[in-house]
Motif scaffolding. Structure first.
Motif, PDB file in Angstrom:
ATOM      1  N   TYR A  14       0.831  -1.207   0.000  1.00 55.82           N
ATOM      2  CA  TYR A  14       0.000   0.000   0.000  1.00 55.82           C
ATOM      3  C   TYR A  14       0.863   1.254   0.000  1.00 55.82           C
ATOM      4  CZ  TYR A  14      -3.252   3.612   1.539  1.00 55.82           C
ATOM      5  OH  TYR A  14      -3.985   4.762   1.633  1.00 55.82           O
ATOM      6  N   TYR A  17       2.143   1.795  -3.374  1.00 53.00           N
ATOM      7  CA  TYR A  17       1.034   2.239  -4.233  1.00 53.00           C
ATOM      8  C   TYR A  17       0.763   3.727  -4.053  1.00 53.00           C
ATOM      9  CZ  TYR A  17      -3.901   2.622  -5.742  1.00 53.00           C
ATOM     10  OH  TYR A  17      -5.085   3.002  -6.320  1.00 53.00           O
ATOM     11  N   CYS A  81      -5.265  -6.820  -4.396  1.00 52.16           N
ATOM     12  CA  CYS A  81      -6.262  -5.823  -4.792  1.00 52.16           C
ATOM     13  C   CYS A  81      -5.885  -5.232  -6.141  1.00 52.16           C
ATOM     14  CB  CYS A  81      -6.351  -4.719  -3.737  1.00 52.16           C
ATOM     15  SG  CYS A  81      -7.540  -3.428  -4.161  1.00 52.16           S
ATOM     16  N   SER A  83      -6.246  -2.362  -8.620  1.00 58.49           N
ATOM     17  CA  SER A  83      -6.606  -0.967  -8.390  1.00 58.49           C
ATOM     18  C   SER A  83      -5.856  -0.067  -9.367  1.00 58.49           C
ATOM     19  CB  SER A  83      -6.263  -0.580  -6.939  1.00 58.49           C
ATOM     20  OG  SER A  83      -6.708   0.725  -6.651  1.00 58.49           O
ATOM     21  N   ALA A  90     -11.654   3.280  -5.740  1.00 57.91           N
ATOM     22  CA  ALA A  90     -10.424   2.789  -5.123  1.00 57.91           C
ATOM     23  C   ALA A  90      -9.912   3.754  -4.065  1.00 57.91           C
ATOM     24  CB  ALA A  90      -9.368   2.544  -6.191  1.00 57.91           C
ATOM     25  N   VAL A  94      -9.354   1.432  -0.916  1.00 58.28           N
ATOM     26  CA  VAL A  94      -8.030   0.848  -0.685  1.00 58.28           C
ATOM     27  C   VAL A  94      -7.420   1.295   0.644  1.00 58.28           C
ATOM     28  CG1 VAL A  94      -5.704   0.540  -1.618  1.00 58.28           C
ATOM     29  CG2 VAL A  94      -7.673   0.505  -3.158  1.00 58.28           C
ATOM     30  N   LEU A  97      -8.908  -0.958   3.218  1.00 62.33           N
ATOM     31  CA  LEU A  97      -8.315  -2.290   3.170  1.00 62.33           C
ATOM     32  C   LEU A  97      -6.971  -2.316   3.895  1.00 62.33           C
ATOM     33  CD1 LEU A  97      -8.999  -3.192  -0.581  1.00 62.33           C
ATOM     34  CD2 LEU A  97     -10.394  -3.808   1.410  1.00 62.33           C
ATOM     35  N   HIS A  98      -6.209  -1.251   3.728  1.00 65.18           N
ATOM     36  CA  HIS A  98      -4.922  -1.141   4.415  1.00 65.18           C
ATOM     37  C   HIS A  98      -5.113  -1.125   5.926  1.00 65.18           C
ATOM     38  CE1 HIS A  98      -0.908   0.146   5.479  1.00 65.18           C
ATOM     39  NE2 HIS A  98      -1.358   1.284   5.959  1.00 65.18           N
ATOM     40  N   LEU A 110      -1.779  -7.451   2.549  1.00 71.03           N
ATOM     41  CA  LEU A 110      -2.390  -6.747   1.423  1.00 71.03           C
ATOM     42  C   LEU A 110      -1.336  -6.380   0.390  1.00 71.03           C
ATOM     43  CD1 LEU A 110      -4.848  -5.258   0.107  1.00 71.03           C
ATOM     44  CD2 LEU A 110      -4.159  -3.241   1.437  1.00 71.03           C
ATOM     45  N   ILE A 112      -1.067  -4.927  -3.862  1.00 68.07           N
ATOM     46  CA  ILE A 112      -1.844  -4.233  -4.893  1.00 68.07           C
ATOM     47  C   ILE A 112      -1.215  -4.482  -6.257  1.00 68.07           C
ATOM     48  CG2 ILE A 112      -2.657  -1.989  -5.711  1.00 68.07           C
ATOM     49  CD1 ILE A 112      -2.578  -1.111  -2.732  1.00 68.07           C
ATOM     50  N   PRO A 134     -12.026  -1.109  -7.220  1.00 68.60           N
ATOM     51  CA  PRO A 134     -11.059  -2.124  -6.824  1.00 68.60           C
ATOM     52  C   PRO A 134     -11.708  -3.497  -6.668  1.00 68.60           C
ATOM     53  CG  PRO A 134     -11.720  -0.865  -4.895  1.00 68.60           C
ATOM     54  CD  PRO A 134     -12.373  -0.205  -6.086  1.00 68.60           C
ATOM     55  N   VAL A 136     -10.851  -7.155  -4.797  1.00 64.51           N
ATOM     56  CA  VAL A 136      -9.990  -7.873  -3.860  1.00 64.51           C
ATOM     57  C   VAL A 136     -10.097  -9.365  -4.124  1.00 64.51           C
ATOM     58  CG1 VAL A 136      -9.474  -8.336  -1.437  1.00 64.51           C
ATOM     59  CG2 VAL A 136     -10.326  -6.080  -2.118  1.00 64.51           C
TER      60      VAL A 136
END
Length: 206
Positions: A14, A17, A81, A83, A90, A94, A97-98, A110, A112, A134, A136
């Motif tokens: 993440y 990303y 994920c 994205s 997203a 996202v 999700l993190h 996680l 990406i 996104p 998953v």
């Protein structure tokens, strides 16, 4: 169904990303691989998405029921994920999700993958025939077998999108794309990440 080690190796964290989206934006790009997406309009979306991600990084807190669910997880999961930085959904999802992965105590890892660079994989996880993100993909980290999937957005938001599309197709002068985007982001703001948290970990929508 499995993912390959090469696909996993191509994924990023993440933090990586977030850095990538910011770096591309500073270079005047919204996509690393699709030049037609590198337009002023798309850059405006990325600018707003960066603000949303920054805000959620600071404000998102896990619901007690979600934390309890994570604490009770029996074993580890690898979440891949799909994205892109230009995607408004997203930017709302996202970062959550993190937070979920952080709150799992190491049970969820996680990673990406950029959708536009992995369309073959994306096409295995379509939503109503579309490459919506996104998305998953939940894997057993030992076998890389797919054990579940979620996305591209919470049920209520997905129903809103489908309704907007239906109305715009049925009648001239129906809601515009910008009106749909504004309504969806208002829904995210009003929901305060609750639906995303619950549904991403497998708690049924309320």
């Amino acid at each position: 169904m499995q993912l390959t080690p090469d696909q996993i190796a191509d994924s990023i964290s993440y933090t990586e990303y977030r850095t990538l989206v910011e770096t591309l934006f500073e270079q005047g790009k919204s996509s690393r691989s699709v030049e037609t997406l590198n337009t002023p309009d798309m850059l405006e979306y990325v600018k707003m998405n960066l603000h949303r991600m920054h805000r959620l990084d600071k404000t998102c807190a896990l619901l007690p029921e979600v934390q309890a669910h994570l604490d009770a997880m029996p074993g580890p999961e690898l979440w891949i994920c799909l994205s892109e930085g230009w995607c408004g959904d997203a930017s709302q999802i996202v970062p959550v999700l993190h937070k979920i992965a952080e709150g799992s105590g190491g049970k969820i890892e996680l990673h990406i993958l950029l959708r536009d660079e992995h369309l073959e994989l994306m096409d295995r996880f379509l939503t109503n025939g579309g490459r919506s993100i996104p998305k998953v993909i939940k894997l057993d980290p030992e076998t890389l077998e797919v054990i579940g999937e979620w996305g591209p957005r919470p049920v209520a938001a997905q129903e809103m999108v489908q309704e907007f599309k239906r109305k715009s197709q049925e009648a001239a002068g129906g809601p515009s794309y910008k009106e749909m985007v504004a309504a969806i982001h208002k829904w995210y703001a009003d929901d305060h990440t609750a639906s995303t948290q619950r549904e991403a970990v497998g708690i049924n929508p309320i």
